[in-house]
Design an enzyme around this catalytic site. Structure first.
Site, mmCIF file in Angstrom:
data_model
loop_
_atom_site.group_PDB
_atom_site.id
_atom_site.type_symbol
_atom_site.label_atom_id
_atom_site.label_comp_id
_atom_site.label_asym_id
_atom_site.label_seq_id
_atom_site.Cartn_x
_atom_site.Cartn_y
_atom_site.Cartn_z
ATOM 1 N N SER A 240 0.833 -1.218 0.000
ATOM 2 C CA SER A 240 0.000 0.000 0.000
ATOM 3 C C SER A 240 0.860 1.258 0.000
ATOM 4 O O SER A 240 0.562 2.230 -0.713
ATOM 5 C CB SER A 240 -0.962 0.007 1.187
ATOM 6 O OG SER A 240 -0.280 -0.246 2.398
ATOM 7 N N HIS A 270 -1.957 -8.870 1.992
ATOM 8 C CA HIS A 270 -1.646 -7.586 2.659
ATOM 9 C C HIS A 270 -2.789 -7.284 3.627
ATOM 10 O O HIS A 270 -3.037 -8.036 4.551
ATOM 11 C CB HIS A 270 -1.425 -6.535 1.566
ATOM 12 C CG HIS A 270 -0.843 -5.236 2.036
ATOM 13 N ND1 HIS A 270 -0.199 -5.081 3.228
ATOM 14 C CD2 HIS A 270 -0.796 -3.999 1.441
ATOM 15 C CE1 HIS A 270 0.211 -3.832 3.362
ATOM 16 N NE2 HIS A 270 -0.136 -3.150 2.295
ATOM 17 N N HIS A 317 5.976 -12.514 7.850
ATOM 18 C CA HIS A 317 6.170 -11.139 7.399
ATOM 19 C C HIS A 317 7.356 -11.078 6.455
ATOM 20 O O HIS A 317 8.297 -11.867 6.588
ATOM 21 C CB HIS A 317 6.416 -10.201 8.593
ATOM 22 C CG HIS A 317 6.141 -8.773 8.262
ATOM 23 N ND1 HIS A 317 7.093 -7.936 7.740
ATOM 24 C CD2 HIS A 317 4.993 -8.044 8.346
ATOM 25 C CE1 HIS A 317 6.548 -6.753 7.532
ATOM 26 N NE2 HIS A 317 5.288 -6.784 7.884
ATOM 27 N N ARG A 326 3.150 -4.498 17.035
ATOM 28 C CA ARG A 326 1.770 -4.036 16.853
ATOM 29 C C ARG A 326 0.800 -5.139 17.273
ATOM 30 O O ARG A 326 -0.304 -4.881 17.747
ATOM 31 C CB ARG A 326 1.539 -3.638 15.386
ATOM 32 C CG ARG A 326 2.505 -2.548 14.908
ATOM 33 C CD ARG A 326 2.396 -2.321 13.423
ATOM 34 N NE ARG A 326 2.677 -3.521 12.659
ATOM 35 C CZ ARG A 326 2.468 -3.655 11.352
ATOM 36 N NH1 ARG A 326 1.949 -2.656 10.661
ATOM 37 N NH2 ARG A 326 2.760 -4.773 10.729
ATOM 38 N N ASP A 372 -2.021 -8.378 11.875
ATOM 39 C CA ASP A 372 -3.380 -8.829 11.557
ATOM 40 C C ASP A 372 -3.859 -10.019 12.375
ATOM 41 O O ASP A 372 -5.044 -10.349 12.361
ATOM 42 C CB ASP A 372 -3.450 -9.220 10.076
ATOM 43 C CG ASP A 372 -3.275 -8.020 9.187
ATOM 44 O OD1 ASP A 372 -3.810 -6.957 9.538
ATOM 45 O OD2 ASP A 372 -2.603 -8.138 8.158
HETATM 46 N N1 AMX Z 1 1.463 -19.739 6.481
HETATM 47 C C1 AMX Z 1 1.935 -20.662 5.611
HETATM 48 N N2 AMX Z 1 2.992 -20.482 4.813
HETATM 49 C C2 AMX Z 1 3.634 -19.304 4.923
HETATM 50 C C3 AMX Z 1 3.241 -18.309 5.835
HETATM 51 C C4 AMX Z 1 2.092 -18.554 6.620
HETATM 52 N N3 AMX Z 1 1.591 -17.635 7.467
HETATM 53 N N4 AMX Z 1 4.073 -17.248 5.707
HETATM 54 C C5 AMX Z 1 4.966 -17.583 4.746
HETATM 55 N N5 AMX Z 1 4.693 -18.822 4.264
HETATM 56 C C6 AMX Z 1 5.352 -19.516 3.159
HETATM 57 C C7 AMX Z 1 5.202 -18.662 1.898
HETATM 58 O O1 AMX Z 1 3.921 -18.870 1.293
HETATM 59 C C8 AMX Z 1 6.347 -19.165 1.066
HETATM 60 O O2 AMX Z 1 5.957 -20.408 0.505
HETATM 61 P P1 AMX Z 1 6.397 -20.810 -0.998
HETATM 62 O O3 AMX Z 1 7.869 -20.880 -0.928
HETATM 63 O O4 AMX Z 1 5.698 -22.115 -1.195
HETATM 64 O O5 AMX Z 1 5.900 -19.717 -1.893
HETATM 65 C C9 AMX Z 1 7.420 -19.441 2.106
HETATM 66 O O6 AMX Z 1 6.730 -19.565 3.367
HETATM 67 C C10 AMX Z 1 8.434 -18.303 2.237
HETATM 68 O O7 AMX Z 1 7.755 -17.091 2.434
HETATM 69 P P2 AMX Z 1 8.421 -15.893 3.261
HETATM 70 O O8 AMX Z 1 9.646 -15.448 2.517
HETATM 71 O O9 AMX Z 1 8.598 -16.280 4.678
HETATM 72 O O10 AMX Z 1 7.297 -14.791 3.236
HETATM 73 P P3 AMX Z 1 7.034 -13.680 2.126
HETATM 74 O O11 AMX Z 1 7.936 -12.534 2.407
HETATM 75 O O12 AMX Z 1 7.057 -14.260 0.757
HETATM 76 O O13 AMX Z 1 5.537 -13.289 2.415
HETATM 77 C C11 AMX Z 1 3.675 -12.791 3.801
HETATM 78 C C12 AMX Z 1 5.170 -12.561 3.563
HETATM 79 C C13 AMX Z 1 3.197 -11.879 4.904
HETATM 80 C C14 AMX Z 1 2.901 -12.463 2.524
HETATM 81 C C15 AMX Z 1 3.478 -14.288 4.201
HETATM 82 O O14 AMX Z 1 4.144 -14.545 5.417
HETATM 83 C C16 AMX Z 1 2.022 -14.688 4.287
HETATM 84 O O15 AMX Z 1 1.426 -15.060 3.269
HETATM 85 N N6 AMX Z 1 1.403 -14.622 5.519
HETATM 86 C C17 AMX Z 1 0.010 -14.894 5.680
HETATM 87 C C18 AMX Z 1 -0.811 -13.702 5.208
HETATM 88 C C19 AMX Z 1 -0.642 -12.500 6.104
HETATM 89 O O16 AMX Z 1 -0.679 -12.601 7.316
HETATM 90 N N7 AMX Z 1 -0.503 -11.314 5.502
HETATM 91 C C20 AMX Z 1 -0.434 -10.046 6.266
HETATM 92 C C21 AMX Z 1 0.925 -9.401 6.235
HETATM 93 C C22 AMX Z 1 0.923 -8.105 7.014
HETATM 94 C C23 AMX Z 1 0.137 -7.071 6.295
HETATM 95 O O17 AMX Z 1 0.519 -6.637 5.237
HETATM 96 N N8 AMX Z 1 -0.981 -6.690 6.808
#
Ligand code: AMX
Length: 435
Positions: A240, A270, A317, A326, A372
């Site tokens: 964002s 996000h 994250h 937070r 979140d």
């Molecule tokens: N549950 C399951 N798997 C997860 C995970 C979770 N909460 N967080 C990361 N992973 C997985 C990823 O999907 C990725 O898998 P892949 O290799 O098969 O594609 C692997 O772990 C490596 O990911 P990462 O480098 O640790 O995370 P990222 O930087 O690519 O993504 C984020 C970060 C937040 C998108 C991810 O942790 C996620 O999808 N979390 C769940 C959704 C979430 O809570 N989003 C909110 C973020 C905060 C915000 O913006 N409000």
């Protein structure tokens, strides 16, 4: 106006600092970019600058150098409240120092003066189909307010570059002032049979949101202040913030830029994660019943989610490698005021279980909760159970941060963004030459 005067005071030394750095040290390398980063969402590529907040991977966010507990302690609060005025936070984001009570109140009263929402905004919201997602309604409302933009008008009238930030600040204040009423209108229209509650001129910006939402419990005013403070800013690289910055870099005004940022916030990875997160908790409760409070059943449920190829919302994250402060601030709020609330208790228990599951699975780099993981359960406690509305609240708050950044980006004449793309063949050639 206080914010304008303060920024005006700070600006000459900031301009000189940046000019000197770029002129004298412009060739110094900040880092290198790998092929994995080019193909990996530019993760950790150091290519943006902001002085408004910084996310340390272990410590979490600092606003202008202050941690979350420091911000909560130092910013001025309304009488009888425990959580600070949003106006004081906005002063901190823009000016860089902790305001006095009077200074925080001046920002609040600027918002009050500018709060009138034109009728066409409500009409546009009403014109959309009733099953439209509240984030779409909110984004549309912000976008159509663009006709009010002073930056756009003054730019076309030949405004000098040095002054671009001034109407950007005016636009930002005008937009922020209207957000609580617009958001609460969407909520009441969609979920409360259109029974709209008018703003109360005696309340602060965040307290007024709580009032217009129709929540009677006075504690909800503090929760709204907390929510808006915590979600406001998280550096420039998140979707964002970066989208808003990118769009504004073409000299689009804040209405265009912030509505684009909101569209990014609406994605499930996000801002939408907060609604997904509560959905996950409710699913646990519905499928498990009493066993929801059993750690091994909860752990099994988390494994089932992962084995289905889904992410556990609220965990992980891109930058953080520790529990998000937070998250902690919200956990403490719930523990203090309603530790026995069913869904809050479940969210707190998930925190005891999911990090171990994610660690064992070994994929997520950060197994800890982000902002979140718990925010929805606090809303739920106050009867805000329509969880597709939660991202709208995130959006109100995020506009505080992105607009403060946009004002400074204009003030420091940050140019239009234009990173360079390569083809896969080019990357393969670079890789071949590197061995
Ligand atoms: N549950 C399951 N798997 C997860 C995970 C979770 N909460 N967080 C990361 N992973 C997985 C990823 O999907 C990725 O898998 P892949 O290799 O098969 O594609 C692997 O772990 C490596 O990911 P990462 O480098 O640790 O995370 P990222 O930087 O690519 O993504 C984020 C970060 C937040 C998108 C991810 O942790 C996620 O999808 N979390 C769940 C959704 C979430 O809570 N989003 C909110 C973020 C905060 C915000 O913006 N409000």
């Amino acid at each position: 106006m206080i914010l304008k005067d303060k920024i005006q005071e700070l600006l000459p030394s900031w301009r000189e600092r940046v000019r000197k750095l770029v002129k004298e040290k412009g060739d110094v390398k900040v880092g290198e970019v790998t092929i994995a980063q080019v193909y990996g969402g530019m993760r950790d590529v150091k290519g943006l600058v902001t002085d408004i907040s910084y996310v340390d991977p272990v410590e979490g966010i600092r606003f202008r150098g202050y941690t979350i507990p420091e911000v909560l302690e130092k910013l001025p609060k309304p009488k009888g409240a425990e959580i600070p005025f949003a106006g004081g936070l906005y002063y901190l984001l823009l000016v860089g120092s902790i305001p006095t009570l009077e200074q925080a109140m001046e920002v609040e009263s600027e918002w009050k003066k500018r709060g009138y929402v034109p009728q066409y905004v409500f009409e546009a919201i009403r014109a959309l189909p009733s099953d439209t997602h509240p984030m779409t309604l909110f984004t549309v409302a912000v976008l159509i307010l663009q006709r009010e933009s002073l930056f756009s008008k003054q730019y076309h009238d030949g405004l000098k570059k040095d002054s671009y930030w001034e109407p950007m600040l005016e636009d930002s204040l005008n937009l922020i002032a209207k957000l609580p009423e617009i958001a609460a209108y969407i909520y009441r229209l969609k979920y409360k049979n259109g029974d709209i509650i008018s703003p109360d001129p005696n309340l602060d910006w965040a307290g007024n949101f709580a009032h217009m939402m129709g929540v009677k419990d006075p504690l909800y005013k503090d929760l709204s202040r907390l929510y808006f403070l915590l979600h406001s800013d998280h550096e420039s690289g998140n979707v964002s913030a970066h989208t808003t910055h990118l769009v504004a870099s073409s000299l689009s005004d804040i209405y265009y830029a912030a509505s684009a940022g909101l569209s990014g916030l609406a994605g499930p990875l996000h801002g939408l994660a907060n609604q997904e997160c509560l959905g996950w908790l409710l699913e646990v409760r519905d499928k498990c019943g009493d066993c929801s409070y059993d750690k091994s059943a909860l752990s099994q449920f988390a494994w089932d989610t992962l084995n289905n190829g889904q992410v556990i919302p609220g965990y992980g994250h891109a930058v953080l490698r520790k529990t998000d402060p937070r998250f902690t601030a919200q956990l403490e709020f719930g523990k203090k005021y309603f530790p026995e609330d069913e869904i809050f208790k479940l969210a707190a228990l998930v925190y005891d279980v999911v990090p171990d599951v994610l660690r064992e699975q070994g994929k997520a780099k950060d197994p800890w909760p982000n902002v979140d993981a718990i925010s929805g359960s606090l809303q739920y406690h106050f009867g805000i159970k329509e969880f597709d509305f939660y991202t709208v609240m995130f959006g109100i708050s995020r506009i505080l941060g992105v607009s403060a950044n946009a004002v400074w980006a204009r003030a420091l004449s940050q140019p239009i963004e234009r990173p360079k793309s390569l083809t896969t063949t080019m990357l393969e050639d670079i890789a071949a030459k590197a061995v």
